[in-house]
Design an enzyme around this catalytic site. Structure first.
Site, PDB file in Angstrom:
ATOM      1  CB  SER A  33       5.450   4.909 -15.594  1.00 37.29           C
ATOM      2  OG  SER A  33       5.179   3.692 -16.263  1.00 37.29           O
ATOM      3  CE  LYS A  34       3.553   0.418  -8.416  1.00 39.50           C
ATOM      4  NZ  LYS A  34       4.015  -0.939  -8.628  1.00 39.50           N
ATOM      5  NE  ARG A  35       0.450   1.955 -16.297  1.00 37.79           N
ATOM      6  CZ  ARG A  35       0.248   2.573 -17.445  1.00 37.79           C
ATOM      7  NH1 ARG A  35       0.180   1.890 -18.568  1.00 37.79           N
ATOM      8  NH2 ARG A  35       0.108   3.892 -17.472  1.00 37.79           N
TER       9      ARG A  35
END
Ligand code: GLU
Length: 519
Positions: A261-263
């Site tokens: 994910s972007k996180r």
């Protein structure tokens, strides 16, 4: 084998910046098509207007331009099967929705959002399907004249009528025969009167058919939709020209625990988008591979090996080599861990494959941004002297400072300021200075300066020829102190190379300044 019947497509929805997984999907389509001498189509799937993000389409196009992934037909290119933007194909879809309604493969449904919610509350795991559609407000349960009236007065959707208890086979090049029982599928909405647009599923199938797509190569997240797609092909009577499917493995977090994910990128310090993206709503900026200093060849090579490998030890593969060796059937079924440090490694390898002169213009930009104005030749010399060094970085997982090889041109700058700015002050508490600047050092540096004065042509060879014998004879070990003079600390390249770079005058000035200041 050149087979012009091979046609693949990359069909993103413009809902934001393209995720790096989407870039890999496009790359695999590209490699597959190129190898077979087929065509690659670029289609924009923008039928869900609620998720439309301005700028996303342009962003996607620019990403592929940067990477050098070229399409043969599509948005921005043209072709004889257009338009290639789904929002421009409304009229086309309408006739296919009509076809399904007429042959009984689809029906109208009038249930309001409130009615559907009430049903979901009443029945656990409610699914609109063969077992429940009889209890709902649709053209299968309502009298004909009521249906007619509702069609004229109320919003409606068209749902796909899926028969229960049937085995649906999805033939997948990577996963083999995937079998799903149709009872687990719901009567998907294919069309909404509210916006007069089909949903993703209908538009996707109709377009793949009309654009004569031979292979659907896409991310694993679309595998659950595939049985429905197979049934749709059948409902249209297109089963004989149905494309072959290949669902690519997921990209996983670096530790393998779940989907990337972007996180993860934010936390561990790597981009998950090809280009930098500014959110049009919040103004938030997400980093991109291009702006972070990755070379496009490195990104392509890195992504190509996430989920596939040529079955040899070779890791550095050009786009041509990847194309020649790519084999869809050899893609892995299990997810690929996103090893971002491997991405650094690839970038380093590709940096080292370029000459210092080729790298100089980009390094010049970094220097300029730091207030240094110099020539491409000087920039190239600095790259040559420093590219084998290591740089410190903060590990996103542990928060600890670690060292790695130079992997980006920007890694060089913090190691390079002394090439362009003379040291002014010296840190007297610095261990290297404490250890190497003693009482008699100033005198030794003056003696060295005297020797250097006599060097006529200021080259590494001539300096060496003059200084090495003097060092042997005098017993003075000038190197570390000389380094303090020219660099200001215990870092930097070979001293002769550095002195040659700085020039005679600057070298002697820096020595005089150190002698004066540190005496
Ligand atoms: N529009 C879908 C997406 O955004 C395409 C899925 C497919 O390739 O069928 O990825």
């Amino acid at each position: 084998m050149a087979d012009n019947k091979i046609r693949v497509r990359f069909a993103p929805s413009p809902t934001g910046p393209l995720h790096i997984g989407g870039v890999r999907t496009a790359l695999y389509n590209y490699l597959f098509a190129r190898k077979q001498g087929g065509k690659m189509i670029f289609r924009i799937e923008d039928t869900d207007s609620t998720r439309f993000v301005p700028g996303a389409e342009e962003y996607i196009i620019e990403s592929f331009k940067w990477l050098g992934i070229e399409f043969d037909e599509g948005v921005g290119i043209g072709g004889d099967k257009g338009p290639y933007r789904q929002s421009e194909r409304r009229e086309i879809y309408k006739q296919y929705v009509e076809q399904l309604l007429q042959n009984g493969a689809a029906y109208y449904a009038f249930d309001t959002p409130d009615e559907l919610n009430a049903k979901r509350q009443e029945v656990a795991n409610f699914q609109y399907d063969a077992s429940t559609r009889t209890q709902m407000r649709n053209s299968l349960t309502l009298p004909e004249d009521e249906v007619k009236r509702l069609l004229e007065t109320e919003p409606y959707v068209v749902r796909f009528k899926i028969n229960a208890g049937e085995e649906v086979h999805v033939k997948d090049i990577i996963r083999g025969d995937v079998v799903v029982n149709s009872s687990v599928l719901d009567d998907k909405v294919l069309y909404k009167s509210a916006d007069q647009l089909p949903t993703y599923h209908l538009a996707n199938i109709v377009d793949d058919h009309l654009m004569e797509i031979s292979h659907v190569i896409r991310g694993e997240e679309w595998l659950p939709s595939a049985p429905l797609h197979v049934l749709l092909y059948r409902a249209f009577g297109w089963q004989d020209t149905m494309p072959a499917f290949a669902h690519l493995p997921l990209l996983l977090k670096p530790d393998g625990k779940g989907k990337l994910s972007k996180r993860d990128g934010d936390k561990l310090g790597f981009p998950v988008f090809p280009l930098q993206w500014t959110d049009p709503q919040t103004g938030n900026i997400s980093s991109g591979y291009r702006e972070s200093g990755y070379l496009k060849e490195a990104v392509i090579n890195f992504l190509a090996l996430l989920g596939w490998n040529p079955g040899t030890e070779q890791e550095i593969l050009s786009l041509d080599e990847l194309t020649n060796q790519f084999d869809l059937a050899k893609c892995s079924k299990s997810g690929a861990k996103f090893d971002y440090m491997k991405g650094w490694w690839f970038n380093r390898e590709y940096l080292l494959l370029r000459s210092d002169d080729e790298l100089a213009p980009d390094f010049l930009k970094i220097l300029e941004a730091n207030g240094v104005h110099t020539t491409a030749d000087k920039a190239a010399q600095v790259i040559g002297m420093m590219k084998q060094k290591v740089v410190e970085y903060v590990d996103g997982q542990s928060g600890q400072t670690r060292k790695r090889n130079i992997s980006f041109l920007a890694d060089l700058w913090p190691l390079c300021d002394f090439f362009f700015c003379a040291p002014q002050d010296y840190d007297r508490a610095d261990k290297f200075i404490v250890k190497n600047w003693k009482e008699n050092t100033a005198a030794e540096m003056q003696a060295l300066a005297c020797q250097l004065e006599g060097v006529e042509s200021w080259t590494v060879e001539d300096m060496k020829a003059a200084i090495d014998p003097w060092v042997a004879e005098s017993g003075i070990r000038p190197w570390n102190a000389w380094r303090i003079c020219l660099v200001g600390k215990g870092q930097g390249p070979d001293m002769y190379e550095l002195a040659a770079f700085l020039g005679k005058q600057e070298t002697l000035e820096r020595m005089a300044h150190a002698v004066k200041t540190l005496a």
